[in-house]
Design an enzyme around this catalytic site. Structure first.
Site, PDB file in Angstrom:
ATOM      1  N   LYS A   6       0.896   3.987  -3.008  1.00 26.65           N
ATOM      2  CA  LYS A   6       0.640   5.546  -2.675  1.00 26.65           C
ATOM      3  C   LYS A   6       1.952   6.622  -3.320  1.00 26.65           C
ATOM      4  CE  LYS A   6      -2.482   7.069  -1.702  1.00 26.65           C
ATOM      5  NZ  LYS A   6      -4.031   7.155  -2.283  1.00 26.65           N
ATOM      6  N   TYR A  37       0.640  -1.186   0.263  1.00 32.53           N
ATOM      7  CA  TYR A  37      -0.001   0.310  -0.011  1.00 32.53           C
ATOM      8  C   TYR A  37       0.560   1.574  -0.087  1.00 32.53           C
ATOM      9  CZ  TYR A  37      -3.031   3.816   0.999  1.00 32.53           C
ATOM     10  OH  TYR A  37      -3.497   4.769   1.766  1.00 32.53           O
TER      11      TYR A  37
HETATM   12  N1  NAI Z   1      -8.748   6.869   5.016  1.00 30.75           N
HETATM   13  C1  NAI Z   1      -7.269   7.015   5.125  1.00 30.75           C
HETATM   14  O1  NAI Z   1      -7.441   7.131   6.342  1.00 30.75           O
HETATM   15  C2  NAI Z   1      -6.844   7.683   4.114  1.00 30.75           C
HETATM   16  C3  NAI Z   1      -7.130   7.565   3.102  1.00 30.75           C
HETATM   17  N2  NAI Z   1      -6.044   7.801   2.236  1.00 30.75           N
HETATM   18  C4  NAI Z   1      -6.181   7.824   0.414  1.00 30.75           C
HETATM   19  O2  NAI Z   1      -7.472   8.393   0.289  1.00 30.75           O
HETATM   20  C5  NAI Z   1      -8.655   7.986  -0.492  1.00 30.75           C
HETATM   21  C6  NAI Z   1      -9.865   7.414  -0.220  1.00 30.75           C
HETATM   22  O3  NAI Z   1      -9.391   6.530   1.236  1.00 30.75           O
HETATM   23  P1  NAI Z   1     -10.977   6.056   1.499  1.00 30.75           P
HETATM   24  O4  NAI Z   1     -11.874   7.227   1.299  1.00 30.75           O
HETATM   25  O5  NAI Z   1     -10.556   5.870   2.817  1.00 30.75           O
HETATM   26  O6  NAI Z   1     -11.169   4.685   1.039  1.00 30.75           O
HETATM   27  P2  NAI Z   1     -12.471   4.226   0.585  1.00 30.75           P
HETATM   28  O7  NAI Z   1     -12.174   2.593   0.358  1.00 30.75           O
HETATM   29  O8  NAI Z   1     -13.578   4.225   1.235  1.00 30.75           O
HETATM   30  O9  NAI Z   1     -12.816   4.599  -0.688  1.00 30.75           O
HETATM   31  C7  NAI Z   1     -12.012   4.211  -2.051  1.00 30.75           C
HETATM   32  C8  NAI Z   1     -12.904   4.412  -3.536  1.00 30.75           C
HETATM   33  O10 NAI Z   1     -12.394   4.233  -4.283  1.00 30.75           O
HETATM   34  C9  NAI Z   1     -13.289   3.114  -5.292  1.00 30.75           C
HETATM   35  N3  NAI Z   1     -12.184   2.535  -6.176  1.00 30.75           N
HETATM   36  C10 NAI Z   1     -11.445   1.166  -5.415  1.00 30.75           C
HETATM   37  N4  NAI Z   1     -10.563   0.514  -6.271  1.00 30.75           N
HETATM   38  C11 NAI Z   1     -11.770   1.481  -7.503  1.00 30.75           C
HETATM   39  C12 NAI Z   1     -11.202   0.862  -9.133  1.00 30.75           C
HETATM   40  N5  NAI Z   1      -9.994   0.557  -9.742  1.00 30.75           N
HETATM   41  N6  NAI Z   1     -11.717   2.105 -10.143  1.00 30.75           N
HETATM   42  C13 NAI Z   1     -13.077   2.630  -9.400  1.00 30.75           C
HETATM   43  N7  NAI Z   1     -13.016   3.500  -7.586  1.00 30.75           N
HETATM   44  C14 NAI Z   1     -11.990   1.920  -7.146  1.00 30.75           C
HETATM   45  C15 NAI Z   1     -13.932   2.685  -3.890  1.00 30.75           C
HETATM   46  O11 NAI Z   1     -15.368   1.871  -4.845  1.00 30.75           O
HETATM   47  C16 NAI Z   1     -14.065   3.131  -3.066  1.00 30.75           C
HETATM   48  O12 NAI Z   1     -15.254   3.867  -3.084  1.00 30.75           O
HETATM   49  C17 NAI Z   1      -7.773   6.948  -0.631  1.00 30.75           C
HETATM   50  O13 NAI Z   1      -6.648   7.002  -2.205  1.00 30.75           O
HETATM   51  C18 NAI Z   1      -6.609   6.555   0.009  1.00 30.75           C
HETATM   52  O14 NAI Z   1      -5.617   5.810  -0.180  1.00 30.75           O
HETATM   53  C19 NAI Z   1      -5.259   8.898   2.366  1.00 30.75           C
HETATM   54  C20 NAI Z   1      -4.906   8.536   3.755  1.00 30.75           C
HETATM   55  C21 NAI Z   1      -5.564   8.529   5.107  1.00 30.75           C
HETATM   56  C1  LIG Z   2      -3.379  -2.604  17.449  1.00 33.34           C
HETATM   57  C2  LIG Z   2      -4.201  -2.594  17.004  1.00 33.34           C
HETATM   58  C3  LIG Z   2      -4.839  -2.881  18.049  1.00 33.34           C
HETATM   59  O1  LIG Z   2      -5.786  -2.232  19.144  1.00 33.34           O
HETATM   60  C4  LIG Z   2      -4.666  -1.229  16.823  1.00 33.34           C
HETATM   61  C5  LIG Z   2      -4.877  -1.481  15.479  1.00 33.34           C
HETATM   62  C6  LIG Z   2      -4.927  -0.123  14.191  1.00 33.34           C
HETATM   63  C7  LIG Z   2      -4.508   0.346  12.950  1.00 33.34           C
HETATM   64  C8  LIG Z   2      -6.082  -0.841  12.454  1.00 33.34           C
HETATM   65  C9  LIG Z   2      -4.363   1.120  11.904  1.00 33.34           C
HETATM   66  C10 LIG Z   2      -3.570   1.953  13.609  1.00 33.34           C
HETATM   67  C11 LIG Z   2      -2.979   2.771  12.331  1.00 33.34           C
HETATM   68  C12 LIG Z   2      -4.281   2.973  11.560  1.00 33.34           C
HETATM   69  C13 LIG Z   2      -3.591   3.709   9.481  1.00 33.34           C
HETATM   70  C14 LIG Z   2      -3.268   5.185   9.799  1.00 33.34           C
HETATM   71  O2  LIG Z   2      -4.690   5.922  10.513  1.00 33.34           O
HETATM   72  C15 LIG Z   2      -2.434   5.837   8.884  1.00 33.34           C
HETATM   73  C16 LIG Z   2      -3.366   5.350   7.705  1.00 33.34           C
HETATM   74  C17 LIG Z   2      -3.163   5.724   6.595  1.00 33.34           C
HETATM   75  C18 LIG Z   2      -3.391   5.881   5.390  1.00 33.34           C
HETATM   76  O3  LIG Z   2      -3.245   5.721   3.731  1.00 33.34           O
HETATM   77  C19 LIG Z   2      -4.957   4.441   5.157  1.00 33.34           C
HETATM   78  C20 LIG Z   2      -5.348   3.776   6.160  1.00 33.34           C
HETATM   79  C21 LIG Z   2      -4.213   3.852   7.211  1.00 33.34           C
HETATM   80  C22 LIG Z   2      -2.776   3.439   7.001  1.00 33.34           C
HETATM   81  C23 LIG Z   2      -4.239   2.818   8.690  1.00 33.34           C
HETATM   82  C24 LIG Z   2      -4.801   1.870   8.384  1.00 33.34           C
HETATM   83  C25 LIG Z   2      -4.755   1.609  10.278  1.00 33.34           C
HETATM   84  C26 LIG Z   2      -4.613   1.635  11.548  1.00 33.34           C
HETATM   85  C27 LIG Z   2      -2.446   0.785  10.953  1.00 33.34           C
END
Ligand code: NAI
Ligand SMILES: C[C@@H](CO)CCC[C@@H](C)[C@H]1CC[C@H]2[C@@H]3[C@H](O)CC4=CC(=O)CC[C@]4(C)[C@H]3CC[C@]12C
Length: 369
Positions: free
Chosen positions: A163, A159
Protein backbone atom coordinates in the site's frame (compact mmCIF):
# COMPACT_ATOMS: atom_id res chain seq x y z
CA UNK A 1 -14.47 19.11 -18.33
CA UNK A 2 -14.70 22.50 -16.61
CA UNK A 3 -17.19 25.31 -17.21
CA UNK A 4 -17.43 24.66 -20.96
CA UNK A 5 -20.34 22.44 -20.13
CA UNK A 6 -21.63 22.44 -16.58
CA UNK A 7 -24.08 19.83 -17.70
CA UNK A 8 -21.46 17.60 -19.27
CA UNK A 9 -21.95 14.07 -18.18
CA UNK A 10 -18.86 12.27 -16.92
CA UNK A 11 -17.66 8.71 -17.19
CA UNK A 12 -16.42 7.27 -13.89
CA UNK A 13 -14.51 4.04 -13.43
CA UNK A 14 -14.42 2.32 -10.04
CA UNK A 15 -11.86 -0.48 -9.79
CA UNK A 16 -12.67 -3.03 -7.10
CA UNK A 17 -16.25 -1.79 -7.38
CA UNK A 18 -17.69 -5.06 -6.09
CA UNK A 19 -15.69 -5.14 -2.86
CA UNK A 20 -16.81 -4.05 0.61
CA UNK A 21 -15.84 -0.41 0.09
CA UNK A 22 -16.20 -0.46 -3.70
CA UNK A 23 -19.90 -1.34 -3.59
CA UNK A 24 -20.56 1.61 -1.29
CA UNK A 25 -18.58 3.90 -3.62
CA UNK A 26 -20.60 2.67 -6.60
CA UNK A 27 -23.94 3.19 -4.84
CA UNK A 28 -22.85 6.57 -3.48
CA UNK A 29 -21.85 7.79 -6.94
CA UNK A 30 -25.24 6.79 -8.29
CA UNK A 31 -27.02 8.60 -5.46
CA UNK A 32 -24.85 11.68 -5.05
CA UNK A 33 -22.94 12.51 -8.23
CA UNK A 34 -25.20 14.61 -10.45
CA UNK A 35 -22.67 14.77 -13.29
CA UNK A 36 -22.45 11.00 -13.60
CA UNK A 37 -23.19 9.87 -17.16
CA UNK A 38 -21.72 6.38 -17.14
CA UNK A 39 -20.40 4.27 -14.31
CA UNK A 40 -17.97 1.51 -15.08
CA UNK A 41 -17.54 -1.08 -12.38
CA UNK A 42 -14.34 -3.08 -12.79
CA UNK A 43 -13.64 -6.09 -10.62
CA UNK A 44 -12.13 -9.54 -10.68
CA UNK A 45 -15.43 -10.90 -9.35
CA UNK A 46 -18.62 -9.12 -10.35
CA UNK A 47 -21.46 -9.07 -7.83
CA UNK A 48 -25.01 -10.13 -8.85
CA UNK A 49 -26.38 -6.93 -7.21
CA UNK A 50 -24.95 -4.96 -10.17
CA UNK A 51 -27.82 -6.19 -12.34
CA UNK A 52 -30.41 -4.19 -10.44
CA UNK A 53 -28.36 -1.00 -10.97
CA UNK A 54 -28.47 -1.43 -14.73
CA UNK A 55 -32.13 -0.48 -14.86
CA UNK A 56 -31.53 3.04 -13.46
CA UNK A 57 -31.08 6.31 -15.39
CA UNK A 58 -27.27 6.16 -15.37
CA UNK A 59 -25.56 3.68 -17.65
CA UNK A 60 -23.80 1.10 -15.46
CA UNK A 61 -21.21 -1.04 -17.21
CA UNK A 62 -19.90 -4.10 -15.41
CA UNK A 63 -16.39 -5.10 -16.46
CA UNK A 64 -14.91 -8.33 -15.26
CA UNK A 65 -11.17 -7.78 -15.27
CA UNK A 66 -7.88 -8.02 -13.46
CA UNK A 67 -5.86 -4.93 -12.51
CA UNK A 68 -2.64 -6.90 -12.98
CA UNK A 69 -3.46 -7.18 -16.70
CA UNK A 70 -2.44 -3.86 -18.24
CA UNK A 71 -4.50 -4.35 -21.41
CA UNK A 72 -7.68 -5.04 -19.44
CA UNK A 73 -7.17 -1.94 -17.33
CA UNK A 74 -6.39 0.18 -20.40
CA UNK A 75 -9.59 -0.95 -22.11
CA UNK A 76 -11.66 -0.13 -19.04
CA UNK A 77 -10.07 3.31 -18.58
CA UNK A 78 -10.43 4.38 -22.25
CA UNK A 79 -12.83 7.31 -22.37
CA UNK A 80 -13.19 7.65 -18.58
CA UNK A 81 -12.91 11.11 -17.02
CA UNK A 82 -12.34 9.99 -13.46
CA UNK A 83 -10.90 6.81 -11.94
CA UNK A 84 -11.47 5.74 -8.36
CA UNK A 85 -8.97 2.97 -7.77
CA UNK A 86 -10.09 0.97 -4.79
CA UNK A 87 -9.23 -2.54 -6.00
CA UNK A 88 -6.71 -4.21 -3.79
CA UNK A 89 -5.72 -7.43 -2.14
CA UNK A 90 -6.48 -6.91 1.55
CA UNK A 91 -4.59 -9.72 3.18
CA UNK A 92 -2.86 -9.56 6.54
CA UNK A 93 -3.53 -13.22 7.33
CA UNK A 94 -1.15 -14.97 4.94
CA UNK A 95 -3.83 -16.18 2.54
CA UNK A 96 -2.03 -14.84 -0.55
CA UNK A 97 1.68 -14.85 -1.26
CA UNK A 98 3.69 -11.61 -0.88
CA UNK A 99 4.26 -11.77 -4.65
CA UNK A 100 0.54 -11.82 -5.40
CA UNK A 101 -0.12 -8.98 -2.96
CA UNK A 102 2.59 -6.94 -4.67
CA UNK A 103 1.28 -7.73 -8.15
CA UNK A 104 -2.27 -6.69 -7.34
CA UNK A 105 -1.59 -3.69 -5.13
CA UNK A 106 1.55 -2.27 -6.72
CA UNK A 107 1.60 -3.47 -10.33
CA UNK A 108 -2.18 -3.08 -10.49
CA UNK A 109 -1.85 0.55 -9.40
CA UNK A 110 0.96 1.12 -11.89
CA UNK A 111 -1.30 -0.24 -14.62
CA UNK A 112 -4.10 2.12 -13.59
CA UNK A 113 -1.75 5.13 -13.68
CA UNK A 114 -0.33 4.19 -17.08
CA UNK A 115 -3.83 3.63 -18.46
CA UNK A 116 -4.82 7.12 -17.29
CA UNK A 117 -1.74 8.61 -18.97
CA UNK A 118 -2.27 6.73 -22.23
CA UNK A 119 -5.98 7.50 -22.42
CA UNK A 120 -5.93 11.13 -21.37
CA UNK A 121 -7.83 10.46 -18.12
CA UNK A 122 -6.93 13.29 -15.78
CA UNK A 123 -8.41 12.52 -12.36
CA UNK A 124 -7.39 9.63 -10.15
CA UNK A 125 -8.40 8.97 -6.56
CA UNK A 126 -6.57 6.11 -4.87
CA UNK A 127 -7.77 4.18 -1.82
CA UNK A 128 -4.68 3.93 0.29
CA UNK A 129 -4.71 2.91 3.97
CA UNK A 130 -3.71 4.09 7.41
CA UNK A 131 -1.35 1.13 7.20
CA UNK A 132 1.06 3.12 5.01
CA UNK A 133 1.81 5.07 8.18
CA UNK A 134 1.45 2.46 10.87
CA UNK A 135 1.31 0.93 13.38
CA UNK A 136 5.01 0.33 12.90
CA UNK A 137 6.87 -2.83 13.87
CA UNK A 138 8.00 -1.17 17.12
CA UNK A 139 4.43 -0.72 18.30
CA UNK A 140 4.73 3.06 18.69
CA UNK A 141 1.34 4.63 19.39
CA UNK A 142 -0.08 7.09 16.87
CA UNK A 143 -2.40 9.13 19.06
CA UNK A 144 -4.86 11.58 17.45
CA UNK A 145 -2.35 12.06 14.65
CA UNK A 146 -2.91 13.93 11.40
CA UNK A 147 -1.36 13.81 7.93
CA UNK A 148 1.66 15.83 9.14
CA UNK A 149 2.31 14.03 12.41
CA UNK A 150 5.87 12.68 12.43
CA UNK A 151 5.88 8.91 12.80
CA UNK A 152 8.49 6.30 12.15
CA UNK A 153 6.78 4.32 9.40
CA UNK A 154 8.53 0.96 9.15
CA UNK A 155 6.90 -1.65 6.96
CA UNK A 156 7.80 -5.32 6.88
CA UNK A 157 4.49 -6.99 6.17
CA UNK A 158 3.64 -7.39 2.45
CA UNK A 159 0.27 -5.62 2.74
CA UNK A 160 1.39 -2.27 4.23
CA UNK A 161 4.56 -2.43 2.09
CA UNK A 162 2.43 -2.76 -1.02
CA UNK A 163 0.00 0.00 0.00
CA UNK A 164 2.87 2.37 0.80
CA UNK A 165 4.53 1.74 -2.54
CA UNK A 166 1.28 2.07 -4.47
CA UNK A 167 0.41 5.29 -2.68
CA UNK A 168 3.83 6.67 -3.52
CA UNK A 169 3.33 5.79 -7.21
CA UNK A 170 -0.02 7.57 -7.24
CA UNK A 171 1.30 10.72 -5.60
CA UNK A 172 4.38 10.76 -7.77
CA UNK A 173 2.20 10.55 -10.88
CA UNK A 174 0.48 13.80 -9.98
CA UNK A 175 1.33 16.36 -12.64
CA UNK A 176 2.39 13.84 -15.30
CA UNK A 177 1.18 14.86 -18.74
CA UNK A 178 -1.58 12.61 -19.97
CA UNK A 179 -2.40 12.03 -23.64
CA UNK A 180 -3.57 15.42 -24.92
CA UNK A 181 -0.98 17.29 -22.85
CA UNK A 182 -2.94 18.14 -19.71
CA UNK A 183 -1.66 17.16 -16.25
CA UNK A 184 -2.84 14.17 -14.27
CA UNK A 185 -4.30 15.11 -10.88
CA UNK A 186 -4.12 12.47 -8.16
CA UNK A 187 -4.78 12.12 -4.48
CA UNK A 188 -4.81 9.28 -1.96
CA UNK A 189 -7.31 8.60 0.80
CA UNK A 190 -6.16 6.67 3.85
CA UNK A 191 -9.01 4.96 5.70
CA UNK A 192 -8.42 3.62 9.19
CA UNK A 193 -10.21 0.35 9.94
CA UNK A 194 -13.45 0.49 7.95
CA UNK A 195 -16.68 -0.92 9.38
CA UNK A 196 -20.27 -1.07 8.21
CA UNK A 197 -22.56 -3.13 6.00
CA UNK A 198 -20.52 -5.81 4.27
CA UNK A 199 -17.67 -5.97 6.79
CA UNK A 200 -16.60 -9.62 6.68
CA UNK A 201 -14.50 -9.65 9.86
CA UNK A 202 -17.37 -8.16 11.87
CA UNK A 203 -19.62 -10.95 10.63
CA UNK A 204 -16.96 -13.56 11.46
CA UNK A 205 -16.71 -12.23 15.03
CA UNK A 206 -20.50 -12.36 15.31
CA UNK A 207 -20.65 -15.97 14.15
CA UNK A 208 -17.79 -16.90 16.44
CA UNK A 209 -19.64 -15.29 19.35
CA UNK A 210 -22.79 -17.24 18.51
CA UNK A 211 -20.79 -20.47 18.46
CA UNK A 212 -19.35 -19.60 21.88
CA UNK A 213 -22.79 -19.23 23.42
CA UNK A 214 -23.17 -15.50 22.90
CA UNK A 215 -19.76 -14.58 24.33
CA UNK A 216 -16.51 -13.15 23.07
CA UNK A 217 -13.42 -13.05 25.26
CA UNK A 218 -11.35 -9.93 25.71
CA UNK A 219 -7.82 -10.38 24.43
CA UNK A 220 -6.65 -6.78 24.02
CA UNK A 221 -6.58 -4.13 26.77
CA UNK A 222 -9.46 -1.63 26.58
CA UNK A 223 -6.89 1.19 26.77
CA UNK A 224 -5.54 0.47 23.26
CA UNK A 225 -7.49 2.81 21.01
CA UNK A 226 -8.25 2.38 17.33
CA UNK A 227 -9.58 4.90 14.86
CA UNK A 228 -12.46 3.39 12.87
CA UNK A 229 -14.49 4.90 10.09
CA UNK A 230 -17.92 4.08 8.65
CA UNK A 231 -17.89 2.70 5.11
CA UNK A 232 -20.58 5.15 3.93
CA UNK A 233 -18.43 8.08 5.00
CA UNK A 234 -15.34 6.60 3.34
CA UNK A 235 -17.37 6.21 0.13
CA UNK A 236 -18.67 9.77 0.42
CA UNK A 237 -15.16 11.07 0.86
CA UNK A 238 -14.10 9.30 -2.35
CA UNK A 239 -17.03 10.78 -4.26
CA UNK A 240 -16.33 14.29 -3.00
CA UNK A 241 -12.59 14.06 -3.58
CA UNK A 242 -13.18 12.84 -7.14
CA UNK A 243 -15.66 15.64 -7.76
CA UNK A 244 -13.43 18.40 -6.41
CA UNK A 245 -10.11 17.28 -7.92
CA UNK A 246 -10.56 19.36 -11.03
CA UNK A 247 -11.54 22.67 -9.43
CA UNK A 248 -9.00 22.30 -6.63
CA UNK A 249 -6.21 20.60 -8.55
CA UNK A 250 -3.46 22.86 -7.23
CA UNK A 251 -4.49 22.29 -3.62
CA UNK A 252 -5.48 18.62 -3.74
CA UNK A 253 -3.11 17.23 -6.36
CA UNK A 254 -0.50 14.90 -4.86
CA UNK A 255 -2.07 15.07 -1.39
CA UNK A 256 -2.99 12.39 1.14
CA UNK A 257 -6.04 12.50 3.38
CA UNK A 258 -6.93 10.31 6.32
CA UNK A 259 -10.56 9.16 6.22
CA UNK A 260 -12.35 10.12 9.40
CA UNK A 261 -15.78 10.67 10.89
CA UNK A 262 -17.43 10.88 14.29
CA UNK A 263 -16.93 7.24 15.26
CA UNK A 264 -15.62 6.96 18.83
CA UNK A 265 -12.05 5.94 19.62
CA UNK A 266 -12.12 2.57 21.33
CA UNK A 267 -10.21 -0.67 21.42
CA UNK A 268 -10.87 -2.92 18.44
CA UNK A 269 -12.94 -5.30 20.54
CA UNK A 270 -14.89 -2.64 22.44
CA UNK A 271 -15.69 -0.90 19.19
CA UNK A 272 -17.01 -4.12 17.65
CA UNK A 273 -19.20 -4.58 20.72
CA UNK A 274 -21.02 -1.35 19.80
CA UNK A 275 -22.66 -3.51 17.11
CA UNK A 276 -22.34 -7.04 18.44
CA UNK A 277 -23.70 -6.06 21.87
CA UNK A 278 -27.11 -5.06 20.49
CA UNK A 279 -27.05 -8.30 18.49
CA UNK A 280 -26.93 -10.28 21.72
CA UNK A 281 -23.22 -10.89 22.32
CA UNK A 282 -21.24 -9.86 25.36
CA UNK A 283 -17.53 -9.32 25.81
CA UNK A 284 -16.28 -11.27 28.80
CA UNK A 285 -13.57 -9.71 30.96
CA UNK A 286 -12.79 -6.15 31.94
CA UNK A 287 -9.14 -7.06 31.30
CA UNK A 288 -7.59 -9.48 28.80
CA UNK A 289 -8.35 -13.04 29.84
CA UNK A 290 -5.12 -14.41 28.44
CA UNK A 291 -1.72 -12.93 29.23
CA UNK A 292 -0.07 -11.06 26.40
CA UNK A 293 2.90 -13.43 26.28
CA UNK A 294 0.48 -16.28 25.57
CA UNK A 295 -1.08 -14.36 22.67
CA UNK A 296 2.41 -13.74 21.30
CA UNK A 297 3.12 -17.45 21.61
CA UNK A 298 -0.17 -18.44 19.94
CA UNK A 299 0.40 -15.93 17.14
CA UNK A 300 3.84 -17.40 16.49
CA UNK A 301 2.40 -20.92 16.66
CA UNK A 302 -0.16 -19.95 14.03
CA UNK A 303 2.65 -18.88 11.71
CA UNK A 304 4.37 -22.20 12.18
CA UNK A 305 1.14 -24.13 11.61
CA UNK A 306 0.37 -22.08 8.53
CA UNK A 307 3.76 -22.97 7.12
CA UNK A 308 3.57 -26.66 8.07
CA UNK A 309 0.04 -27.12 6.74
CA UNK A 310 0.51 -25.13 3.54
CA UNK A 311 1.06 -28.22 1.34
CA UNK A 312 -2.25 -29.65 2.62
CA UNK A 313 -4.58 -26.74 3.31
CA UNK A 314 -4.74 -23.01 3.82
CA UNK A 315 -4.61 -22.26 7.54
CA UNK A 316 -5.05 -18.50 7.95
CA UNK A 317 -6.51 -17.56 11.35
CA UNK A 318 -7.07 -13.95 12.41
CA UNK A 319 -4.31 -14.10 15.00
CA UNK A 320 -0.73 -13.78 13.81
CA UNK A 321 2.16 -11.60 14.99
CA UNK A 322 1.22 -8.79 12.60
CA UNK A 323 -2.51 -8.62 13.42
CA UNK A 324 -1.68 -8.89 17.12
CA UNK A 325 0.71 -5.95 16.85
CA UNK A 326 -1.89 -3.89 14.97
CA UNK A 327 -4.70 -4.78 17.37
CA UNK A 328 -2.46 -4.06 20.36
CA UNK A 329 -1.17 -0.63 19.24
CA UNK A 330 -3.06 2.63 19.58
CA UNK A 331 -3.67 4.22 16.19
CA UNK A 332 -6.14 7.11 16.08
CA UNK A 333 -6.39 10.04 13.71
CA UNK A 334 -7.70 13.51 14.35
CA UNK A 335 -7.64 15.84 11.38
CA UNK A 336 -9.72 18.27 9.36
CA UNK A 337 -7.57 18.27 6.23
CA UNK A 338 -10.28 16.82 3.99
CA UNK A 339 -12.74 19.38 5.32
CA UNK A 340 -10.33 22.25 4.60
CA UNK A 341 -9.25 21.00 1.18
CA UNK A 342 -12.50 19.79 -0.33
CA UNK A 343 -15.29 20.52 2.09
CA UNK A 344 -15.72 16.97 3.41
CA UNK A 345 -18.14 16.52 6.27
CA UNK A 346 -19.27 13.03 7.26
CA UNK A 347 -22.58 12.20 5.60
CA UNK A 348 -23.57 9.72 8.31
CA UNK A 349 -23.53 10.54 12.02
CA UNK A 350 -22.11 8.02 14.46
CA UNK A 351 -25.66 7.09 15.50
CA UNK A 352 -26.68 6.42 11.88
CA UNK A 353 -23.52 4.48 11.16
CA UNK A 354 -24.04 2.37 14.26
CA UNK A 355 -27.69 1.67 13.53
CA UNK A 356 -27.04 0.73 9.92
CA UNK A 357 -24.25 -1.63 10.93
CA UNK A 358 -26.31 -3.28 13.67
CA UNK A 359 -29.20 -3.84 11.26
CA UNK A 360 -26.84 -5.40 8.77
CA UNK A 361 -25.25 -7.73 11.34
CA UNK A 362 -28.71 -8.76 12.53
CA UNK A 363 -29.93 -9.37 9.00
CA UNK A 364 -26.98 -11.28 7.60
CA UNK A 365 -24.78 -12.32 10.53
CA UNK A 366 -26.46 -15.61 11.22
CA UNK A 367 -27.12 -16.51 7.59
CA UNK A 368 -24.77 -17.98 5.03
CA UNK A 369 -24.71 -14.84 2.85
N1 NAI B 1 -11.12 -2.86 4.91
C1 NAI B 1 -10.43 -1.92 5.53
O1 NAI B 1 -10.53 -1.74 6.77
C2 NAI B 1 -9.52 -1.03 4.75
C3 NAI B 1 -9.36 -1.15 3.37
N2 NAI B 1 -8.52 -0.29 2.71
C4 NAI B 1 -8.35 -0.35 1.25
O2 NAI B 1 -9.62 -0.20 0.66
C5 NAI B 1 -9.68 -0.91 -0.57
C6 NAI B 1 -10.91 -1.77 -0.59
O3 NAI B 1 -10.80 -2.69 0.49
P1 NAI B 1 -12.02 -3.60 0.96
O4 NAI B 1 -13.25 -3.13 0.30
O5 NAI B 1 -11.95 -3.73 2.41
O6 NAI B 1 -11.56 -5.00 0.34
P2 NAI B 1 -12.38 -6.03 -0.53
O7 NAI B 1 -11.52 -7.24 -0.64
O8 NAI B 1 -13.75 -6.19 -0.03
O9 NAI B 1 -12.45 -5.29 -1.93
C7 NAI B 1 -11.40 -5.28 -2.84
C8 NAI B 1 -11.98 -5.54 -4.22
O10 NAI B 1 -10.89 -5.54 -5.14
C9 NAI B 1 -11.11 -6.62 -6.02
N3 NAI B 1 -9.84 -7.10 -6.54
C10 NAI B 1 -8.89 -7.78 -5.88
N4 NAI B 1 -7.91 -8.12 -6.71
C11 NAI B 1 -8.26 -7.63 -7.93
C12 NAI B 1 -7.65 -7.67 -9.19
N5 NAI B 1 -6.49 -8.31 -9.40
N6 NAI B 1 -8.27 -7.06 -10.22
C13 NAI B 1 -9.46 -6.45 -10.04
N7 NAI B 1 -10.08 -6.39 -8.87
C14 NAI B 1 -9.49 -6.98 -7.83
C15 NAI B 1 -11.77 -7.71 -5.19
O11 NAI B 1 -12.44 -8.65 -6.02
C16 NAI B 1 -12.68 -6.89 -4.31
O12 NAI B 1 -13.96 -6.77 -4.90
C17 NAI B 1 -8.37 -1.69 -0.70
O13 NAI B 1 -7.52 -1.01 -1.58
C18 NAI B 1 -7.81 -1.66 0.73
O14 NAI B 1 -6.41 -1.71 0.72
C19 NAI B 1 -7.87 0.71 3.36
C20 NAI B 1 -8.00 0.87 4.69
C21 NAI B 1 -8.83 0.01 5.50
C1 LIG C 1 -6.10 -10.44 18.54
C2 LIG C 1 -7.55 -10.66 18.17
C3 LIG C 1 -8.34 -10.83 19.44
O1 LIG C 1 -9.71 -10.70 19.33
C4 LIG C 1 -8.09 -9.51 17.35
C5 LIG C 1 -7.57 -9.51 15.94
C6 LIG C 1 -8.16 -8.35 15.22
C7 LIG C 1 -7.44 -8.12 13.89
C8 LIG C 1 -7.83 -9.22 12.94
C9 LIG C 1 -7.80 -6.73 13.37
C10 LIG C 1 -7.35 -5.64 14.37
C11 LIG C 1 -7.02 -4.41 13.57
C12 LIG C 1 -7.40 -4.75 12.14
C13 LIG C 1 -6.73 -3.99 11.00
C14 LIG C 1 -6.91 -2.50 11.14
O2 LIG C 1 -8.27 -2.18 11.24
C15 LIG C 1 -6.27 -1.75 9.99
C16 LIG C 1 -6.45 -2.33 8.63
C17 LIG C 1 -6.31 -1.53 7.55
C18 LIG C 1 -6.32 -2.02 6.24
O3 LIG C 1 -5.98 -1.32 5.29
C19 LIG C 1 -6.68 -3.42 5.99
C20 LIG C 1 -7.28 -4.12 7.16
C21 LIG C 1 -6.57 -3.80 8.47
C22 LIG C 1 -5.12 -4.33 8.36
C23 LIG C 1 -7.32 -4.47 9.64
C24 LIG C 1 -7.22 -6.02 9.54
C25 LIG C 1 -7.77 -6.75 10.75
C26 LIG C 1 -7.13 -6.25 12.06
C27 LIG C 1 -5.66 -6.61 12.07
Amino acid sequence: MADSAQAQKLVYLVTGGCGFLGEHVVRMLLQREPRLGELRVFDLHLGPWLEELKTGPVRVTAIQGDVTQAHEVAAAVAGAHVVIHTAGLVDVFGRASPKTIHEVNVQGTRNVIEACVQNGTRFLVYTSSMEVVGPNTKGHPFYRGNEDTPYEAVHRHPYPCSKALAEWLVLEANGRKVCGGLPLVTCALRPTGIYGEGHQIMRDFYRQGLRLGGRLFRAIPASVEHGRVYVGNVAWMHVLAARELEQRAALMGGQVYFCYDGSPYKSYEDFNMEFLGPCGLRLVGARPLVPYWLLVFLAALNVLLQWLLRPLLLYAPLLNPYTLAVANTTFTVSTDKAQRHFGYEPLFSWEDSRTRTILWVQATGGSAQ
